[in-house]
Write an enzyme that holds these catalytic residues in place. Structure first.
Site, PDB file in Angstrom:
ATOM      1  N   ASN A 170       0.861  -1.185   0.000  1.00 22.53           N
ATOM      2  CA  ASN A 170       0.000   0.000   0.000  1.00 22.53           C
ATOM      3  C   ASN A 170       0.891   1.226   0.000  1.00 22.53           C
ATOM      4  OD1 ASN A 170      -2.862  -1.112   0.427  1.00 22.53           O
ATOM      5  ND2 ASN A 170      -1.595  -2.217   1.913  1.00 22.53           N
ATOM      6  N   GLU A 171       1.129   1.716  -1.216  1.00 25.57           N
ATOM      7  CA  GLU A 171       2.073   2.809  -1.411  1.00 25.57           C
ATOM      8  C   GLU A 171       1.415   4.147  -1.062  1.00 25.57           C
ATOM      9  OE1 GLU A 171       4.999   2.136  -1.740  1.00 25.57           O
ATOM     10  OE2 GLU A 171       5.480   0.685  -3.311  1.00 25.57           O
TER      11      GLU A 171
END
Ligand code: F6R
Length: 647
Positions: A170-171
């Site tokens: 989850n950037e």
């Protein structure tokens, strides 16, 4: 807002007395101890569920962080009978696209580090599928999410943290409500993944990952981080405001997260970095030095110009009360730093050495410089190396690993072609030999992107690095008898993933130390090495010291730590600072240039794109500049060392 008993107390209140941390953080001296602690907590939960005849659902991470946790779980399975028959696992993520049998796949990783060594039923293992078509992905992700819920949700979730602040993949920009889905990888994450993929173009652009909301549903979460390179992002995750640009900050909304870090990863937390900002301190000399250096940098004044007002206005009034006045503190710390500077790293013969970093006697010392890879000696301490030789000490250099995986194929081909052509021209290569060399050249040319090198190719690459190392050490003034190649076996996997250090590794180091009986050992205390090799090499030296410590001559052996290409000691930590003149810096550069295969763009450059000689010079100049700005003499550059004292 006034808190009433019915209102949930904001978490920050609980910790604000000694920190700004919004999550509970436990700091361990070593990542190995921390990992064992996490593994034992997991084992306890597994056993508790077994007593209730229930399953337990674990959320698992990959990457370098959880490896020691998995090692300990495997050990407990083998030696203590810990069973995994009731364990169901869901992995956080997988690269996309990615075949499960590729060495870079998380399926391969999990099998290698955990699943192949424990009794978990195969059907209980879930890892996102990296082989599906784009049309299938959406439904698959929905199903993955449902399956977690079907099993009652995740009981314990393990997390690492990326330098972007990602958890799972989850950037930055990930939504709080995100679930399992296909995502695009951040360029920083792709660069970090280079260590497994060798070439940037091989690193996938996408991944399938559980979302923030999927992670937040877990009952207990362990967020782990090791090493100084993680310190800035740990600080943001733990002390920062909640924001989707640092997705790990969402964890602050979870009510059962345990952050587990080692001392290096905790380095940027306020209570560690500047504890005087969050409460009363137990002032010892090291902490005073740290505070004074910080204050001098903060108010941009040399130490001797700091006033009582500067201390009082910057949360250090307490220190003034304890140590009487700015004047006396300033002088004390100025002298301390002043005494670290020496042009005589092996000690100055015939001088009073009470306030010098090294002993005057014996005037001619025996020295071993341990270099984890075949170039760290000159990159990290090339100036000091040359000075030690010039000042008449008996200097040996020991290259701990072959460094063979960090040579480009095109360099290997060039050297093989040289052998071929030279061998034919001079008629010294047999027909069989010619054929062998030619076959090897063709093999390397045809090598596929993710294919491992053969033993022969690794051999060629290792020899290339040996030649370069010899060139560098000879340039520094050593004879061939003073150059030692240890080729520690733990390194020889042909891949970035190394074997654990074994008895043989330690014995090789011990036997060199016993042979030379050195007065000084220099070693890389570079704990932020992205590949971990420096750290392992240092631990191996520590272990060798431990085993040799009863020997009488070991009492005279001092261990000095330099730092590798990635970072530098802080001024308050430095115990010996060796000034480097412009000419010496130039000579250091020449020694680094001997390492041709590592010039321009070595296969494993880490996160810094500057060439090694540029990094080395920038760093040495910066150290000198820091000393200058603290009010000490101005030098062109400086190499810095910390002495490791054994109990
Ligand atoms: C891995 C994962 C990532 C890593 C993170 C840290 O499954 O989801 O979030 O935990 O990138 O990686 P390492 O541990 O290699 O520093």
């Amino acid at each position: 807002m006034i808190a009433t008993s019915k209102m949930k107390e904001p978490k920050v209140l609980k910790y604000q007395l000694k920190s700004l941390e919004k999550l509970p953080v436990k700091i361990w001296d070593a990542s190995s101890q921390a990992s064992i602690h996490v593994a034992h907590s997991i084992a306890l939960a597994i056993r508790q569920k077994q007593q209730e005849s229930e399953n337990i659902v674990l959320g698992l991470a990959t990457g370098s962080t959880p490896i020691m946790v998995y090692n300990e779980l495997v050990r407990m399975h083998k030696e203590e009978g810990l069973s995994f028959h009731n364990v169901i696992t869901f992995n956080l993520d997988e690269y996309y696209p990615m075949p499960p049998d590729a060495r870079q796949s998380y399926v391969y990783f999990m099998n290698e580090y955990l699943f192949n060594h424990i009794n978990i039923p195969k059907e209980n293992i879930h890892i996102p599928d990296g082989t599906l078509s784009m049309d299938e992905i959406g439904a698959y992700c929905e199903q993955y999410e449902k399956l977690i819920d079907f099993h009652g949700g995740i009981d314990i979730q393990l997390l690492g943290i990326g330098r972007t602040g990602h958890i799972g993949f989850n950037e930055p920009g990930s939504w709080e409500s995100s679930l399992t889905r296909l995502v695009r990888l951040d360029p920083v994450t792709r660069r970090d993944a280079l260590k497994d993929f060798v070439k940037e173009e091989n690193v996938p652009h996408r991944a399938v990952t559980m979302g923030i909301a999927s992670i937040m549903k877990a009952k207990t979460i362990y967020l782990m981080a090791w090493g100084q390179h993680k310190a800035p992002v740990v600080q943001k995750a733990v002390e920062g405001v909640i924001t989707s640009s640092i997705p790990s900050t969402f964890l602050q909304k979870h009510n059962n997260v345990k952050v587990v870090v080692d001392t290096e990863a905790a380095g940027e937390l306020t209570r560690v970095k500047t504890p005087w900002l969050v409460g009363l301190c137990n002032w010892n000399d090291d902490l005073v030095a740290k505070a004074v250096v910080w204050l001098s940098q903060k108010v941009d004044k040399p130490i001797l110009k700091l006033t009582d007002l500067d201390y009082n206005e910057n949360h250090l009034s307490d220190l003034i009360v304890e140590r009487h006045s700015a004047y006396s503190i300033n002088i004390e710390i100025f002298n301390r730093l002043q005494r670290t500077i020496t042009g005589w790293p092996g000690g100055k013969p015939g001088e009073d050495d009470k306030y010098r970093p090294e002993r005057a006697m014996p005037a001619k010392k025996r020295v071993i410089i341990f270099s984890p890879h075949p170039d760290d000696d000159v990159i990290s301490m090339g100036g000091t190396f040359q000075r030690l030789v010039e000042q008449g000490h008996e200097v040996h250099v020991a290259y701990q690993t072959s460094g063979n995986i960090a040579v480009h194929d095109h360099d290997a081909i060039r050297f093989l072609e040289f052998i071929e052509e030279f061998g034919i021209k001079e008629a010294i290569l047999s027909e069989e030999g010619k054929e062998k060399v030619n076959k090897l050249i063709k093999k390397i040319i045809k090598k596929k992107a993710r294919e491992k090198d053969t033993a022969s190719t690794l051999n060629v690459k290792g020899i290339i690095r040996r030649g370069e190392a010899r060139g560098g050490a000879r340039f520094c003034g050593l004879t061939d008898e003073q150059i030692h190649f240890l080729d520690l076996p733990f390194y020889e996997t042909g891949a970035t993933r190394k074997n654990p250090v074994g008895d043989l590794d330690i014995e090789i180091i011990m036997s060199l130390i016993e042979k030379i009986k050195p007065h000084q050992i220099y070693a890389a205390g570079d704990l932020a090495d992205p590949h971990g090799t420096h750290r392992v090499c240092l631990d191996a030296i520590f272990e060798a010291f431990e085993k040799l410590k009863s020997k009488k001559w070991m009492k005279d052996c001092w261990l000095w730590l330099y730092r590798g290409a990635w970072h530098e000691w802080q001024p308050h930590e430095i115990e010996m600072a060796v000034p480097i003149s412009p000419q010496e810096l130039h000579n250091k550069r020449k020694a680094i240039f001997m390492h041709q295969s590592q010039k321009d763009s070595p296969p494993f450059p880490g996160n810094d794109e500057r060439e090694f000689w540029v990094r080395a010079e920038d760093r040495n100049r910066e150290t000198a500049d820091r000393y200058r700005s603290l009010g000490l003499a101005e030098y062109e550059a400086m190499e810095a060392f910390v002495r490791w004292k054994f109990e």
